[in-house]
Write an enzyme that holds these catalytic residues in place. Structure first.
Site, PDB file in Angstrom:
ATOM      1  N   GLU A  87     -12.522  -4.372  -3.841  1.00 29.03           N
ATOM      2  CA  GLU A  87     -13.031  -3.005  -3.663  1.00 29.03           C
ATOM      3  C   GLU A  87     -12.302  -2.001  -4.565  1.00 29.03           C
ATOM      4  OE1 GLU A  87     -12.393  -5.076  -0.884  1.00 29.03           O
ATOM      5  OE2 GLU A  87     -14.542  -5.493  -1.032  1.00 29.03           O
ATOM      6  N   ASN A  88     -11.172  -2.402  -5.127  1.00 28.38           N
ATOM      7  CA  ASN A  88     -10.401  -1.451  -5.938  1.00 28.38           C
ATOM      8  C   ASN A  88     -11.099  -1.082  -7.255  1.00 28.38           C
ATOM      9  OD1 ASN A  88      -7.179  -2.735  -4.816  1.00 28.38           O
ATOM     10  ND2 ASN A  88      -8.246  -0.910  -4.135  1.00 28.38           N
ATOM     11  N   TRP A  89     -12.166  -1.820  -7.602  1.00 24.16           N
ATOM     12  CA  TRP A  89     -12.963  -1.439  -8.782  1.00 24.16           C
ATOM     13  C   TRP A  89     -13.624  -0.079  -8.593  1.00 24.16           C
ATOM     14  CZ3 TRP A  89     -11.964  -4.338 -12.838  1.00 24.16           C
ATOM     15  CH2 TRP A  89     -11.622  -5.687 -12.655  1.00 24.16           C
ATOM     16  N   ARG A 133       0.160   7.716  -2.803  1.00 25.29           N
ATOM     17  CA  ARG A 133       0.737   8.802  -2.001  1.00 25.29           C
ATOM     18  C   ARG A 133       2.208   9.021  -2.354  1.00 25.29           C
ATOM     19  NH1 ARG A 133      -1.062   6.262   3.405  1.00 25.29           N
ATOM     20  NH2 ARG A 133      -1.705   4.636   1.941  1.00 25.29           N
ATOM     21  N   TRP A 134       2.918   7.940  -2.599  1.00 24.00           N
ATOM     22  CA  TRP A 134       4.343   8.049  -2.983  1.00 24.00           C
ATOM     23  C   TRP A 134       4.476   8.921  -4.225  1.00 24.00           C
ATOM     24  CZ3 TRP A 134       7.212   6.728  -7.308  1.00 24.00           C
ATOM     25  CH2 TRP A 134       8.596   6.616  -7.134  1.00 24.00           C
ATOM     26  N   HIS A 152       2.276   3.060  -8.872  1.00 23.01           N
ATOM     27  CA  HIS A 152       2.059   1.619  -9.110  1.00 23.01           C
ATOM     28  C   HIS A 152       3.243   1.049  -9.896  1.00 23.01           C
ATOM     29  CE1 HIS A 152      -1.861   2.117  -7.474  1.00 23.01           C
ATOM     30  NE2 HIS A 152      -2.373   2.764  -8.501  1.00 23.01           N
ATOM     31  N   ASP A 207       0.827  -1.209   0.000  1.00 19.41           N
ATOM     32  CA  ASP A 207       0.000   0.000   0.000  1.00 19.41           C
ATOM     33  C   ASP A 207       0.864   1.262   0.000  1.00 19.41           C
ATOM     34  OD1 ASP A 207      -2.354   1.413  -0.018  1.00 19.41           O
ATOM     35  OD2 ASP A 207      -2.707   1.239   2.139  1.00 19.41           O
ATOM     36  N   SER A 213      -8.320  -4.224   5.355  1.00 22.41           N
ATOM     37  CA  SER A 213      -8.850  -3.977   4.013  1.00 22.41           C
ATOM     38  C   SER A 213      -9.215  -5.267   3.272  1.00 22.41           C
ATOM     39  CB  SER A 213      -7.873  -3.132   3.187  1.00 22.41           C
ATOM     40  OG  SER A 213      -7.621  -1.896   3.830  1.00 22.41           O
TER      41      SER A 213
HETATM   42  C1  IPE Z   1      -5.519  -2.569  -0.026  1.00 24.39           C
HETATM   43  O1  IPE Z   1      -5.171  -1.243  -0.189  1.00 24.39           O
HETATM   44  C2  IPE Z   1      -5.529  -3.279  -1.348  1.00 24.39           C
HETATM   45  C3  IPE Z   1      -4.234  -3.460  -1.998  1.00 24.39           C
HETATM   46  C4  IPE Z   1      -3.075  -3.121  -1.518  1.00 24.39           C
HETATM   47  C5  IPE Z   1      -4.307  -4.107  -3.282  1.00 24.39           C
HETATM   48  P1  IPE Z   1      -6.261  -0.103  -0.384  1.00 24.39           P
HETATM   49  O2  IPE Z   1      -5.509   1.160  -0.570  1.00 24.39           O
HETATM   50  O3  IPE Z   1      -7.218  -0.482  -1.439  1.00 24.39           O
HETATM   51  O4  IPE Z   1      -7.015  -0.122   1.016  1.00 24.39           O
HETATM   52  P2  IPE Z   1      -7.854   1.029   1.736  1.00 24.39           P
HETATM   53  O5  IPE Z   1      -8.839   1.545   0.745  1.00 24.39           O
HETATM   54  O6  IPE Z   1      -6.878   2.090   2.133  1.00 24.39           O
HETATM   55  O7  IPE Z   1      -8.462   0.371   2.924  1.00 24.39           O
HETATM   56  C1  IPE Z   2      -1.665   0.249  -3.286  1.00 20.34           C
HETATM   57  O1  IPE Z   2      -1.430   1.616  -3.362  1.00 20.34           O
HETATM   58  C2  IPE Z   2      -1.949  -0.367  -4.633  1.00 20.34           C
HETATM   59  C3  IPE Z   2      -3.347  -0.753  -4.831  1.00 20.34           C
HETATM   60  C4  IPE Z   2      -4.303  -0.643  -3.960  1.00 20.34           C
HETATM   61  C5  IPE Z   2      -3.682  -1.304  -6.123  1.00 20.34           C
HETATM   62  P1  IPE Z   2      -2.601   2.660  -3.383  1.00 20.34           P
HETATM   63  O2  IPE Z   2      -2.999   2.925  -4.788  1.00 20.34           O
HETATM   64  O3  IPE Z   2      -3.706   2.251  -2.488  1.00 20.34           O
HETATM   65  O4  IPE Z   2      -1.878   3.953  -2.799  1.00 20.34           O
HETATM   66  P2  IPE Z   2      -2.451   4.941  -1.722  1.00 20.34           P
HETATM   67  O5  IPE Z   2      -2.862   4.125  -0.532  1.00 20.34           O
HETATM   68  O6  IPE Z   2      -3.617   5.640  -2.345  1.00 20.34           O
HETATM   69  O7  IPE Z   2      -1.320   5.859  -1.413  1.00 20.34           O
HETATM   70 MG    MG Z   3      -4.046   2.469  -0.497  1.00 18.15          MG
END
Ligand code: IPE
Ligand code: IPE
Ligand code: MG
Length: 246
Positions: free
Chosen positions: A74-76, A31-32, A44, A27, A200
């Site tokens: 949930e990432n959808w 933000r990075w 990514h 995760d 998550s």
């Molecule tokens: C969890 O990270 C899913 C993955 C790393 C693939 P998210 O960024 O989706 O989780 P939340 O939304 O902060 O809980």
């Molecule tokens: C994790 O990084 C990768 C996935 C969830 C696919 P994020 O995209 O959630 O990055 P932040 O948490 O928004 O910084």
């Molecule tokens: Mg995240």
């Protein structure tokens, strides 16, 4: 790119009690990137080096299973462009890396739902990587993709029902046997990067007795040294599984 050669392992890691299965919530990519004024997707992309380096680090200390959370159910909910990027990125990462991982003896597996939202070409690549590496024995890299802990439990229950199990035959063993990878032992250690203190929807069933380590490091900055630190911390913990100290 990461150096695949074995690196010196810190003497403070006890190689006799390395966690068998380490799971990582990768995760903090967005933000990075945003901290540097870049698009989230750049984060990514930068996570690829972290994944490779962590995989080689895990290989060098004898971890047997590394599960990584790559895309949640949930990432959808994210903007369509980011979802599309993640689908393409995960496919191209596999295409670029499957042979080198194969050469290292890594078996690639996937946990998650194969639903209609995952493009067919991505599923085909996943199948190809899994087939290529199916017989490898050194380590399993299990990629949680379109994965949700609740979805996994729902899918297991659906199988219980379609197998016609009687209510009194439903027990933990019967559920466990119907998870996505029943042959993979529960994670001993779960690491989450980026300073978030939550699960998550990762490995809900499997994490019942995992040790959890949260680090502020953002995933694109994570390297094998960070894994080694987590393993050292794991080795200082005392696991009791509900019993009493020895
Ligand atoms: C969890 O990270 C899913 C993955 C790393 C693939 P998210 O960024 O989706 O989780 P939340 O939304 O902060 O809980
Ligand atoms: C994790 O990084 C990768 C996935 C969830 C696919 P994020 O995209 O959630 O990055 P932040 O948490 O928004 O910084
Ligand atoms: Mg995240």
């Amino acid at each position: 790119m990461p150096d695949p050669r074995p690196t010196p392992v810190p003497a403070s890691i006890d190689l006799a009690s390395v966690p068998h299965h380490v799971a990582v919530v990768m995760d903090g990519n967005g933000r990075w990137a945003q901290r540097q004024g870049l698009a989230r997707t750049v984060g990514h992309g930068a996570g690829e080096a972290s994944l490779l380096d962590t995989t080689y680090g895990a290989l060098s200390i004898g971890v047997r299973v590394l599960t990584v959370y790559a895309f949640s159910t949930e990432n959808w909910r994210r903007p369509i462009d980011e979802v599309r990027y993640l689908m393409n990125f995960n496919q191209s990462l596999l295409q670029r890396r499957e042979h080198e991982l194969h050469d290292e003896g890594v078996r690639i597996t996937f946990s998650g739902r194969r639903d209609w939202r995952v493009p067919k070409r991505v599923l085909a690549n996943m199948d190809e990587a899994a087939a290529l590496t199916a017989k490898n024995k050194v380590m399993t890299l299990n990629i949680a993709f379109n994965y949700g802990g609740r979805a996994e439990i729902v899918d297991a229950v659906r199988r219980l029902v379609s197998d016609g199990l009687a209510a009194d035959k439903v027990d933990e063993k019967a559920i466990r046997a119907r998870l996505y990878h029943p042959e993979i032992a529960d994670p001993d250690l779960v690491v989450r990067t980026s300073g978030e203190f939550r699960i998550s929807n990762f490995l809900l069933w499997e994490m019942a007795y995992s040790e959890m380590i949260f680090t502020d490091v953002l995933w694109p900055d994570f390297r094998r040294e960070n894994l080694f630190e987590a393993v050292q911390e794991f080795q200082r913990r005392e696991r009791r599984f509900g019993g009493l100290d020895k």
